[in-house]
Design a protein around this motif. Structure first.
Motif, PDB file in Angstrom:
ATOM      1  N   MET A 112       1.505   9.785 -18.066  1.00 52.01           N
ATOM      2  CA  MET A 112       0.722  10.194 -16.913  1.00 52.01           C
ATOM      3  C   MET A 112      -0.660   9.539 -16.974  1.00 52.01           C
ATOM      4  SD  MET A 112       2.091  12.729 -14.870  1.00 52.01           S
ATOM      5  CE  MET A 112       0.692  13.700 -14.420  1.00 52.01           C
ATOM      6  N   ALA A 113      -1.283   9.575 -18.132  1.00 55.42           N
ATOM      7  CA  ALA A 113      -2.632   9.025 -18.254  1.00 55.42           C
ATOM      8  C   ALA A 113      -2.648   7.529 -17.967  1.00 55.42           C
ATOM      9  CB  ALA A 113      -3.195   9.307 -19.639  1.00 55.42           C
ATOM     10  N   ALA A 114      -1.627   6.800 -18.437  1.00 54.55           N
ATOM     11  CA  ALA A 114      -1.573   5.351 -18.200  1.00 54.55           C
ATOM     12  C   ALA A 114      -1.464   5.051 -16.718  1.00 54.55           C
ATOM     13  CB  ALA A 114      -0.394   4.745 -18.961  1.00 54.55           C
ATOM     14  N   VAL A 115      -0.654   5.814 -15.992  1.00 54.51           N
ATOM     15  CA  VAL A 115      -0.482   5.600 -14.551  1.00 54.51           C
ATOM     16  C   VAL A 115      -1.772   5.980 -13.811  1.00 54.51           C
ATOM     17  CG1 VAL A 115       0.820   6.285 -12.506  1.00 54.51           C
ATOM     18  CG2 VAL A 115       2.010   5.880 -14.665  1.00 54.51           C
ATOM     19  N   MET A 116      -2.395   7.075 -14.203  1.00 53.25           N
ATOM     20  CA  MET A 116      -3.648   7.472 -13.558  1.00 53.25           C
ATOM     21  C   MET A 116      -4.740   6.426 -13.796  1.00 53.25           C
ATOM     22  SD  MET A 116      -3.539  11.609 -13.935  1.00 53.25           S
ATOM     23  CE  MET A 116      -4.870  11.931 -12.802  1.00 53.25           C
ATOM     24  N   ASP A 117      -4.756   5.827 -14.986  1.00 53.01           N
ATOM     25  CA  ASP A 117      -5.719   4.756 -15.269  1.00 53.01           C
ATOM     26  C   ASP A 117      -5.479   3.555 -14.349  1.00 53.01           C
ATOM     27  OD1 ASP A 117      -6.924   6.260 -17.252  1.00 53.01           O
ATOM     28  OD2 ASP A 117      -5.896   5.229 -18.908  1.00 53.01           O
ATOM     29  N   ILE A 118      -4.226   3.188 -14.151  1.00 52.69           N
ATOM     30  CA  ILE A 118      -3.899   2.063 -13.262  1.00 52.69           C
ATOM     31  C   ILE A 118      -4.334   2.373 -11.837  1.00 52.69           C
ATOM     32  CG2 ILE A 118      -1.986   0.815 -12.164  1.00 52.69           C
ATOM     33  CD1 ILE A 118      -0.598   0.936 -14.931  1.00 52.69           C
ATOM     34  N   GLU A 119      -4.060   3.579 -11.381  1.00 53.26           N
ATOM     35  CA  GLU A 119      -4.461   3.963 -10.027  1.00 53.26           C
ATOM     36  C   GLU A 119      -5.978   3.863  -9.856  1.00 53.26           C
ATOM     37  OE1 GLU A 119      -2.568   4.849  -7.136  1.00 53.26           O
ATOM     38  OE2 GLU A 119      -1.222   3.704  -8.416  1.00 53.26           O
ATOM     39  N   ARG A 120      -6.724   4.300 -10.853  1.00 55.19           N
ATOM     40  CA  ARG A 120      -8.190   4.197 -10.787  1.00 55.19           C
ATOM     41  C   ARG A 120      -8.628   2.738 -10.761  1.00 55.19           C
ATOM     42  NH1 ARG A 120      -7.751   8.300 -14.763  1.00 55.19           N
ATOM     43  NH2 ARG A 120      -8.065  10.332 -13.809  1.00 55.19           N
ATOM     44  N   LYS A 142       7.994   8.625 -15.102  1.00 56.27           N
ATOM     45  CA  LYS A 142       9.073   8.819 -16.074  1.00 56.27           C
ATOM     46  C   LYS A 142       8.728   8.036 -17.330  1.00 56.27           C
ATOM     47  CE  LYS A 142      11.841  11.228 -13.502  1.00 56.27           C
ATOM     48  NZ  LYS A 142      12.179  12.604 -13.829  1.00 56.27           N
ATOM     49  N   GLY A 143       8.591   8.722 -18.437  1.00 60.58           N
ATOM     50  CA  GLY A 143       8.329   8.081 -19.711  1.00 60.58           C
ATOM     51  C   GLY A 143       9.620   7.894 -20.483  1.00 60.58           C
ATOM     52  N   ARG A 144       9.772   6.721 -21.073  1.00 55.88           N
ATOM     53  CA  ARG A 144      10.980   6.421 -21.837  1.00 55.88           C
ATOM     54  C   ARG A 144      10.612   5.716 -23.127  1.00 55.88           C
ATOM     55  NH1 ARG A 144      14.409   9.479 -21.111  1.00 55.88           N
ATOM     56  NH2 ARG A 144      15.913   8.114 -22.033  1.00 55.88           N
ATOM     57  N   ALA A 145      11.353   6.011 -24.161  1.00 56.61           N
ATOM     58  CA  ALA A 145      11.175   5.297 -25.424  1.00 56.61           C
ATOM     59  C   ALA A 145      11.694   3.871 -25.260  1.00 56.61           C
ATOM     60  CB  ALA A 145      11.941   6.003 -26.537  1.00 56.61           C
ATOM     61  N   ALA A 146      11.091   2.947 -25.960  1.00 55.22           N
ATOM     62  CA  ALA A 146      11.537   1.559 -25.905  1.00 55.22           C
ATOM     63  C   ALA A 146      13.025   1.494 -26.259  1.00 55.22           C
ATOM     64  CB  ALA A 146      10.725   0.702 -26.864  1.00 55.22           C
ATOM     65  N   MET A 204       7.676   3.850 -14.127  1.00 56.44           N
ATOM     66  CA  MET A 204       8.387   3.869 -15.405  1.00 56.44           C
ATOM     67  C   MET A 204       7.396   3.473 -16.500  1.00 56.44           C
ATOM     68  SD  MET A 204      11.465   4.574 -14.463  1.00 56.44           S
ATOM     69  CE  MET A 204      12.292   4.202 -15.971  1.00 56.44           C
ATOM     70  N   VAL A 205       7.247   4.342 -17.488  1.00 58.10           N
ATOM     71  CA  VAL A 205       6.334   4.074 -18.596  1.00 58.10           C
ATOM     72  C   VAL A 205       7.168   3.937 -19.863  1.00 58.10           C
ATOM     73  CG1 VAL A 205       4.339   4.880 -19.903  1.00 58.10           C
ATOM     74  CG2 VAL A 205       4.532   5.427 -17.461  1.00 58.10           C
ATOM     75  N   GLN A 206       7.199   2.725 -20.403  1.00 57.75           N
ATOM     76  CA  GLN A 206       7.922   2.490 -21.653  1.00 57.75           C
ATOM     77  C   GLN A 206       6.956   2.682 -22.803  1.00 57.75           C
ATOM     78  OE1 GLN A 206      10.659  -0.847 -22.036  1.00 57.75           O
ATOM     79  NE2 GLN A 206       9.644  -1.340 -23.953  1.00 57.75           N
ATOM     80  N   VAL A 207       7.333   3.550 -23.733  1.00 57.65           N
ATOM     81  CA  VAL A 207       6.485   3.867 -24.870  1.00 57.65           C
ATOM     82  C   VAL A 207       7.127   3.295 -26.128  1.00 57.65           C
ATOM     83  CG1 VAL A 207       5.412   5.718 -26.207  1.00 57.65           C
ATOM     84  CG2 VAL A 207       5.720   5.980 -23.730  1.00 57.65           C
ATOM     85  N   ASP A 208       6.355   2.474 -26.826  1.00 60.69           N
ATOM     86  CA  ASP A 208       6.822   1.870 -28.074  1.00 60.69           C
ATOM     87  C   ASP A 208       5.732   2.091 -29.114  1.00 60.69           C
ATOM     88  OD1 ASP A 208       8.087   0.467 -30.028  1.00 60.69           O
ATOM     89  OD2 ASP A 208       7.998  -1.482 -29.030  1.00 60.69           O
ATOM     90  N   GLN A 214       2.112   1.137 -24.596  1.00 57.31           N
ATOM     91  CA  GLN A 214       2.754   1.589 -23.350  1.00 57.31           C
ATOM     92  C   GLN A 214       2.758   0.449 -22.350  1.00 57.31           C
ATOM     93  OE1 GLN A 214       0.428   4.856 -21.963  1.00 57.31           O
ATOM     94  NE2 GLN A 214       1.054   6.220 -23.596  1.00 57.31           N
ATOM     95  N   SER A 215       3.844   0.341 -21.599  1.00 57.54           N
ATOM     96  CA  SER A 215       3.869  -0.596 -20.479  1.00 57.54           C
ATOM     97  C   SER A 215       4.333   0.173 -19.247  1.00 57.54           C
ATOM     98  CB  SER A 215       4.776  -1.797 -20.758  1.00 57.54           C
ATOM     99  OG  SER A 215       6.109  -1.381 -20.914  1.00 57.54           O
TER     100      SER A 215
END
Length: 86
Positions: free
Chosen positions: A1-9, A43-47, A73-77, A81-82
């Motif tokens: 969520m934080a990564a997407v909110m950062d992109i939106e900002r 949606k967060g997903r593991a790599a 889609m947030v891939q977490v490794d 995060q991507s």
């Protein structure tokens, strides 16, 4: 969520977390100059994960506002995060 909110900002939008309200999306992001809202389901997903689950409510909300609805889609490794918008 934080990564997407950062992109939106970074895009100049004003995101708000609405995930507790069960609207069918997690973030409402206000576009500059009153041009409307973006409804973002995160949606967060593991790599390496092969599947993502989207609920009926999320699908219906996306169908009701297809021009405004975004699946993020947030891939977490590890700590990396991507984010990809669909």
């Amino acid at each position: 969520m934080a990564a997407v909110m950062d992109i939106e900002r970074m895009l100049g939008n004003e995101p708000a977390d609405v995930s507790d309200l069960n609207r069918g999306w997690d973030i409402e992001s206000r576009l500059p100059e009153e041009k409307g809202l973006r409804f973002i389901e995160v949606k967060g997903r593991a790599a390496g994960a092969n599947t993502v689950t989207v609920t009926r409510n999320e699908i219906l909300r996306g169908l009701n506002a297809p021009e405004q609805f975004i699946l993020a889609m947030v891939q977490v490794d590890g700590e990396s995060q991507s984010v990809r918008y669909l």
